[in-house]
Design an enzyme around this catalytic site. Structure first.
Site, PDB file in Angstrom:
ATOM      1  CD  GLU A 271      -2.730  -1.143   2.521  1.00 26.54           C
ATOM      2  OE1 GLU A 271      -2.793  -0.061   3.140  1.00 26.54           O
ATOM      3  OE2 GLU A 271      -3.406  -2.262   2.565  1.00 26.54           O
ATOM      4  CG  HIS A 289      -6.344  -0.074   4.932  1.00 27.37           C
ATOM      5  ND1 HIS A 289      -5.104  -0.483   5.064  1.00 27.37           N
ATOM      6  CD2 HIS A 289      -6.940  -0.257   5.785  1.00 27.37           C
ATOM      7  CE1 HIS A 289      -4.914  -1.017   6.247  1.00 27.37           C
ATOM      8  NE2 HIS A 289      -6.054  -0.611   6.791  1.00 27.37           N
TER       9      HIS A 289
HETATM   10  C1  8YV Z   1      -6.282   1.196   9.839  1.00 30.40           C
HETATM   11  C2  8YV Z   1      -6.589  -0.978  10.304  1.00 30.40           C
HETATM   12  O1  8YV Z   1      -5.032   0.774  10.065  1.00 30.40           O
HETATM   13  O2  8YV Z   1      -7.141  -1.150  12.735  1.00 30.40           O
HETATM   14  C3  8YV Z   1      -6.234  -1.668  11.609  1.00 30.40           C
HETATM   15  O3  8YV Z   1      -5.399  -2.365  11.874  1.00 30.40           O
HETATM   16  O4  8YV Z   1      -6.128  -1.614   9.398  1.00 30.40           O
HETATM   17  C4  8YV Z   1      -7.492   0.176  10.143  1.00 30.40           C
HETATM   18  O5  8YV Z   1      -7.922   0.410  11.144  1.00 30.40           O
HETATM   19  C5  8YV Z   1      -6.457   2.208  10.638  1.00 30.40           C
HETATM   20  O6  8YV Z   1      -8.035   2.785  10.467  1.00 30.40           O
HETATM   21  C6  8YV Z   1      -5.634   3.513  10.114  1.00 30.40           C
HETATM   22  O7  8YV Z   1      -5.672   4.648  11.100  1.00 30.40           O
END
Ligand code: 8YV
Length: 323
Positions: A271, A289
């Site tokens: 990403e 995402h």
């Molecule tokens: C995003 C996620 O990382 O909680 C996690 O592990 O992948 C997502 O919730 C998060 O929102 C980034 O701020």
């Protein structure tokens, strides 16, 4: 009267207004108005000059970054539940506390997994693109047929909080039968899902496979080419966990070759880069995402991360410590 100085805390990106406001109430805050993720040198600078860092999945907190000396930081409060971007072993070694934000994002992530199931089974991404392209000529009985979701068999890999929330929605909302695979028996779910004997057994007997395990060295490329080929040809794969759990190149080839019928993805191996063969693969729904991306949840996550920082920096046990 002596002035008590407040802890210095760095925010690695923009967080929601409620999060940033609460952080400012408690700390001397360095924010990131440009909202561009820091590189390794930038992160080292933050660790050298702040007591705590409010970070997220885009911050690669490797051993080399955490090893900065002198280091002022004592706590890394991650806004997110997954912490695979933080070298927790190195953090423990260097005496850095690491926290995350479990629970508050479970519902939104489970909702998004169901949205991807519907979009992929009913081919809704393709349908919307077609309509916008101006080429729709009206309903035909054989036009754009998808697969029904209701009543199908769902296989969940990783049966923690989010996996169980998906199982509930799938079973109670869509009458799906649910099986799961996880290295350990899941916590009691009231008989909602049965445990598959192996990943292979689950893959070969599920119409929809949804990934909900953390990214660890053990789960890296858990779905490799041979395992993807074990899926039924009409099967679809949903990933709202982490990109590394799937060999993305192998998945793209399987989609192009018709080995499986579709994929709904919210996360990627590199990403924000996308594998070029995924972008052109048929019946592939690609989201950027968004699992926890609602105002309600991002506020709750941010406030949880700030509370973890507050506790750790005042010598209390932070509620969500993971290292
Ligand atoms: C995003 C996620 O990382 O909680 C996690 O592990 O992948 C997502 O919730 C998060 O929102 C980034 O701020």
């Amino acid at each position: 009267m002596a002035v008590v100085s407040r802890p210095r805390v760095a925010l690695t990106q923009r967080y929601t207004p409620a999060t940033e406001a609460r952080a400012r109430e408690l700390f001397e805050v360095t924010d990131n108005p440009g909202d561009t993720p820091y590189d390794a040198d930038g992160l080292r600078m933050l660790l050298a000059t702040h007591d705590g860092v409010l970070c997220t999945v885009t911050d690669r907190l490797t051993r080399e970054v955490l090893a900065v000396t002198p280091r002022r930081a004592r706590v890394l409060a991650n806004c997110g539940v997954g912490v695979n971007h933080i070298d927790r072993e190195a953090a423990r070694e260097f005496g850095l506390i690491v926290t995350n934000t479990p629970d508050v994002l479970t519902d939104d992530t489970a909702d998004l997994a169901i949205a991807l199931m519907l979009m992929t089974m009913r081919r809704l991404g393709e349908a919307e693109r077609l309509l916008r392209s101006g080429t729709w000529t009206g309903l035909r009985p054989t036009f754009h047929l998808g697969q029904r979701l209701t009543g199908k068999r769902l296989g969940i890999i990783g049966y923690g909080r989010i996996g169980r929330a998906v199982a509930q929605r799938a079973h109670h909302g869509f009458g799906m039968s649910v099986q799961y695979w996880s290295p350990r028996a899941g916590a009691d779910d009231g008989g909602l899902a049965e445990r598959a004997t192996s990943v292979e057994a689950l893959l070969g007997s599920s119409d929809v496979v949804s990934l909900h395990c953390p990214a660890t060295p053990d789960t890296r490329h858990l779905l490799h080419a041979d395992r993807i080929a074990r899926m039924v040809p009409w099967g679809v794969l949903i990933n709202t966990a982490r990109g590394d759990v799937v060999d993305e190149g192998a998945l793209a080839e399987a989609l192009h070759a018709g080995v499986i019928a579709g994929a709904g993805l919210d996360v990627y191996e590199r990403e924000p880069a996308l594998h070029p063969r995924l972008v052109t693969a048929p019946n592939t729904v690609l989201l950027p995402h968004l699992g926890s991306a609602t105002t309600e949840t991002r506020d709750a996550m941010g406030l949880k991360a700030v509370e973890n920082l507050r506790a750790a920096l005042s010598g209390e046990a932070p509620p969500d410590r993971v290292a």
